[in-house]
Design a protein around this motif. Sequence first.
Motif, PDB file in Angstrom:
ATOM      1  N   LYS A  75       0.851  -1.189   0.000  1.00 49.34           N
ATOM      2  CA  LYS A  75       0.000   0.000   0.000  1.00 49.34           C
ATOM      3  C   LYS A  75       0.880   1.229   0.000  1.00 49.34           C
ATOM      4  N   ASP A  76       0.444   2.246  -0.672  1.00 49.32           N
ATOM      5  CA  ASP A  76       1.214   3.468  -0.821  1.00 49.32           C
ATOM      6  C   ASP A  76       0.320   4.642  -0.452  1.00 49.32           C
ATOM      7  N   LYS A  77       0.851   5.584   0.311  1.00 50.69           N
ATOM      8  CA  LYS A  77       0.073   6.763   0.696  1.00 50.69           C
ATOM      9  C   LYS A  77      -0.363   7.559  -0.519  1.00 50.69           C
ATOM     10  N   ASP A  78       0.416   7.487  -1.582  1.00 51.74           N
ATOM     11  CA  ASP A  78       0.135   8.288  -2.764  1.00 51.74           C
ATOM     12  C   ASP A  78      -0.774   7.585  -3.765  1.00 51.74           C
ATOM     13  N   THR A  79      -1.389   6.486  -3.371  1.00 52.81           N
ATOM     14  CA  THR A  79      -2.286   5.759  -4.265  1.00 52.81           C
ATOM     15  C   THR A  79      -3.535   6.594  -4.537  1.00 52.81           C
ATOM     16  N   ARG A  80      -3.932   6.603  -5.801  1.00 56.40           N
ATOM     17  CA  ARG A  80      -5.147   7.323  -6.194  1.00 56.40           C
ATOM     18  C   ARG A  80      -6.179   6.329  -6.678  1.00 56.40           C
TER      19      ARG A  80
ATOM     20  N   VAL B 141      11.436   6.190  -8.942  1.00 52.90           N
ATOM     21  CA  VAL B 141      10.994   6.410  -7.574  1.00 52.90           C
ATOM     22  C   VAL B 141      12.132   7.099  -6.835  1.00 52.90           C
TER      23      VAL B 141
END
Length: 55
Positions: A3-8, A54
């Motif tokens: 999971k990534d905080k920047d996921t949209r 990245v």
Amino acid sequence: MAKDKDTRNFVLRLDEKTMEAVEKWAADEFRSVNGQIQWIINEALKKNKRKPSVD
């Protein structure tokens, strides 16, 4: 995939046959459908040298 905080989030519409194929492919590789779609996109970006670096 992690999971990534920047996921949209976004809505994706697929025809029934395509969705069934993705569901089967995901099950064959022990992934969720969402994880499979993320993997497909990631692989296509890498293959076409479009994957952002990245930092």
